[in-house]
Design a protein around this motif. Sequence first.
Motif, mmCIF file in Angstrom:
data_model
loop_
_atom_site.group_PDB
_atom_site.id
_atom_site.type_symbol
_atom_site.label_atom_id
_atom_site.label_comp_id
_atom_site.label_asym_id
_atom_site.label_seq_id
_atom_site.Cartn_x
_atom_site.Cartn_y
_atom_site.Cartn_z
ATOM 1 N N ALA A 2 0.830 -1.203 0.000
ATOM 2 C CA ALA A 2 0.000 0.000 0.000
ATOM 3 C C ALA A 2 0.861 1.249 0.000
ATOM 4 O O ALA A 2 0.564 2.226 -0.683
ATOM 5 N N LYS A 3 1.981 1.221 0.734
ATOM 6 C CA LYS A 3 2.849 2.386 0.788
ATOM 7 C C LYS A 3 3.468 2.657 -0.569
ATOM 8 O O LYS A 3 3.576 3.785 -1.008
ATOM 9 N N ALA A 4 3.895 1.585 -1.260
ATOM 10 C CA ALA A 4 4.511 1.751 -2.576
ATOM 11 C C ALA A 4 3.520 2.328 -3.569
ATOM 12 O O ALA A 4 3.848 3.200 -4.368
ATOM 13 N N GLN A 5 2.281 1.871 -3.498
ATOM 14 C CA GLN A 5 1.253 2.386 -4.398
ATOM 15 C C GLN A 5 0.999 3.863 -4.126
ATOM 16 O O GLN A 5 0.826 4.651 -5.057
ATOM 17 N N LYS A 6 0.997 4.248 -2.870
ATOM 18 C CA LYS A 6 0.747 5.635 -2.538
ATOM 19 C C LYS A 6 1.876 6.527 -3.043
ATOM 20 O O LYS A 6 1.657 7.626 -3.533
ATOM 21 N N MET A 7 3.127 6.039 -2.947
ATOM 22 C CA MET A 7 4.257 6.806 -3.429
ATOM 23 C C MET A 7 4.188 7.020 -4.928
ATOM 24 O O MET A 7 4.670 8.023 -5.451
ATOM 25 N N GLU A 8 3.556 6.077 -5.644
ATOM 26 C CA GLU A 8 3.475 6.162 -7.091
ATOM 27 C C GLU A 8 2.179 6.824 -7.562
ATOM 28 O O GLU A 8 1.906 6.852 -8.761
ATOM 29 N N ASP A 9 1.380 7.338 -6.659
ATOM 30 C CA ASP A 9 0.123 7.989 -7.019
ATOM 31 C C ASP A 9 0.414 9.165 -7.945
ATOM 32 O O ASP A 9 1.090 10.125 -7.545
ATOM 33 N N PRO A 10 -0.077 9.140 -9.177
ATOM 34 C CA PRO A 10 0.215 10.226 -10.131
ATOM 35 C C PRO A 10 -0.242 11.594 -9.644
ATOM 36 O O PRO A 10 0.423 12.599 -9.894
ATOM 37 N N ALA A 11 -1.377 11.637 -8.952
ATOM 38 C CA ALA A 11 -1.890 12.921 -8.464
ATOM 39 C C ALA A 11 -0.938 13.523 -7.429
ATOM 40 O O ALA A 11 -0.693 14.737 -7.412
ATOM 41 N N VAL A 12 -0.403 12.668 -6.552
ATOM 42 C CA VAL A 12 0.535 13.146 -5.534
ATOM 43 C C VAL A 12 1.822 13.613 -6.195
ATOM 44 O O VAL A 12 2.361 14.671 -5.861
ATOM 45 N N ALA A 13 2.312 12.828 -7.154
ATOM 46 C CA ALA A 13 3.537 13.203 -7.857
ATOM 47 C C ALA A 13 3.371 14.524 -8.588
ATOM 48 O O ALA A 13 4.285 15.366 -8.609
ATOM 49 N N GLU A 14 2.208 14.731 -9.188
ATOM 50 C CA GLU A 14 1.949 15.976 -9.914
ATOM 51 C C GLU A 14 1.898 17.159 -8.950
ATOM 52 O O GLU A 14 2.412 18.247 -9.250
ATOM 53 N N GLU A 15 1.287 16.967 -7.775
ATOM 54 C CA GLU A 15 1.207 18.036 -6.779
ATOM 55 C C GLU A 15 2.602 18.439 -6.305
ATOM 56 O O GLU A 15 2.922 19.626 -6.190
ATOM 57 N N ILE A 16 3.451 17.445 -6.048
ATOM 58 C CA ILE A 16 4.820 17.733 -5.629
ATOM 59 C C ILE A 16 5.564 18.477 -6.727
ATOM 60 O O ILE A 16 6.288 19.447 -6.476
ATOM 61 N N SER A 17 5.376 18.030 -7.970
ATOM 62 C CA SER A 17 6.065 18.650 -9.101
ATOM 63 C C SER A 17 5.674 20.119 -9.261
ATOM 64 O O SER A 17 6.500 20.961 -9.621
ATOM 65 N N ARG A 18 4.414 20.440 -8.974
ATOM 66 C CA ARG A 18 3.937 21.817 -9.131
ATOM 67 C C ARG A 18 4.645 22.776 -8.181
ATOM 68 O O ARG A 18 4.737 23.971 -8.449
ATOM 69 N N HIS A 19 5.113 22.240 -7.078
ATOM 70 C CA HIS A 19 5.753 23.082 -6.068
ATOM 71 C C HIS A 19 7.267 22.883 -6.020
ATOM 72 O O HIS A 19 7.907 23.301 -5.057
ATOM 73 N N ARG A 20 7.829 22.278 -7.034
ATOM 74 C CA ARG A 20 9.265 22.037 -7.052
ATOM 75 C C ARG A 20 10.024 23.363 -7.048
ATOM 76 O O ARG A 20 9.668 24.301 -7.754
ATOM 77 N N LEU A 21 11.081 23.424 -6.239
ATOM 78 C CA LEU A 21 11.840 24.661 -6.085
ATOM 79 C C LEU A 21 12.898 24.795 -7.175
ATOM 80 O O LEU A 21 13.502 23.805 -7.587
ATOM 81 N N PRO A 22 13.147 26.014 -7.628
ATOM 82 C CA PRO A 22 14.243 26.233 -8.578
ATOM 83 C C PRO A 22 15.581 25.895 -7.929
ATOM 84 O O PRO A 22 15.733 26.004 -6.705
ATOM 85 N N ASP A 23 16.548 25.484 -8.724
ATOM 86 C CA ASP A 23 17.868 25.159 -8.207
ATOM 87 C C ASP A 23 18.453 26.362 -7.462
ATOM 88 O O ASP A 23 18.439 27.495 -7.963
#
Length: 207
Positions: A2-23
Amino acid sequence: MAKAQKMEDPAVAEEISRHRLPDGFFAPEASLPHAFTVVANRVSLTLQKMYSERFGLSVVGWRLMAILGTHSPLSAKALAELTAMDQVSISRALEQLVSKRMVSRRVDPSDRRRVVLRLSKKGEVVYGQVVPVLFAAENALVSGLSEDDARTIHRIMRKLIDRSADVLPEDGDWQTVLRDYGYTEGGGQAPVDVGDAATDQPTAAGE
């Protein structure tokens, strides 16, 4: 699984990507939590050398005693709220304190369903010996500051403690924090420049 599936959740990954910080935009070692941890670790290590050697106390045990020394009687739940620690850690530390007869545990006469905690006579003696060391450690920290700066730090810390309870509650989640306060292109707040103060590395966890 269940944890692995949650880590691969596309919606969660997209949310994190939206807030990614510039280098280079933000360095974790320049963050307020990191600075607080460094200071707290150093103070805790100094105190621990005293209360662990003399009284066999754990870090969590002393933190509970510190609260009970000025706020009692309290329930375990109230202790958790005041210390921002989880119930499991508190329960383990309380068992140790009760077994050492430093904390008494009694049924609240006004509410038989509630168990309250307070320092025992022995606990009060120990508390009275540790607090002067904590007072000295705080004085050491602010000794290089002006009185105005010291007062300002205390005032801001009280605000941050209250603010943390509102925006980082125990039942909150990281996704809400990221969504509400994370960086967004064109709208992210630049981090405060703390200069060389953030270059120190944290000591071994002593909290």
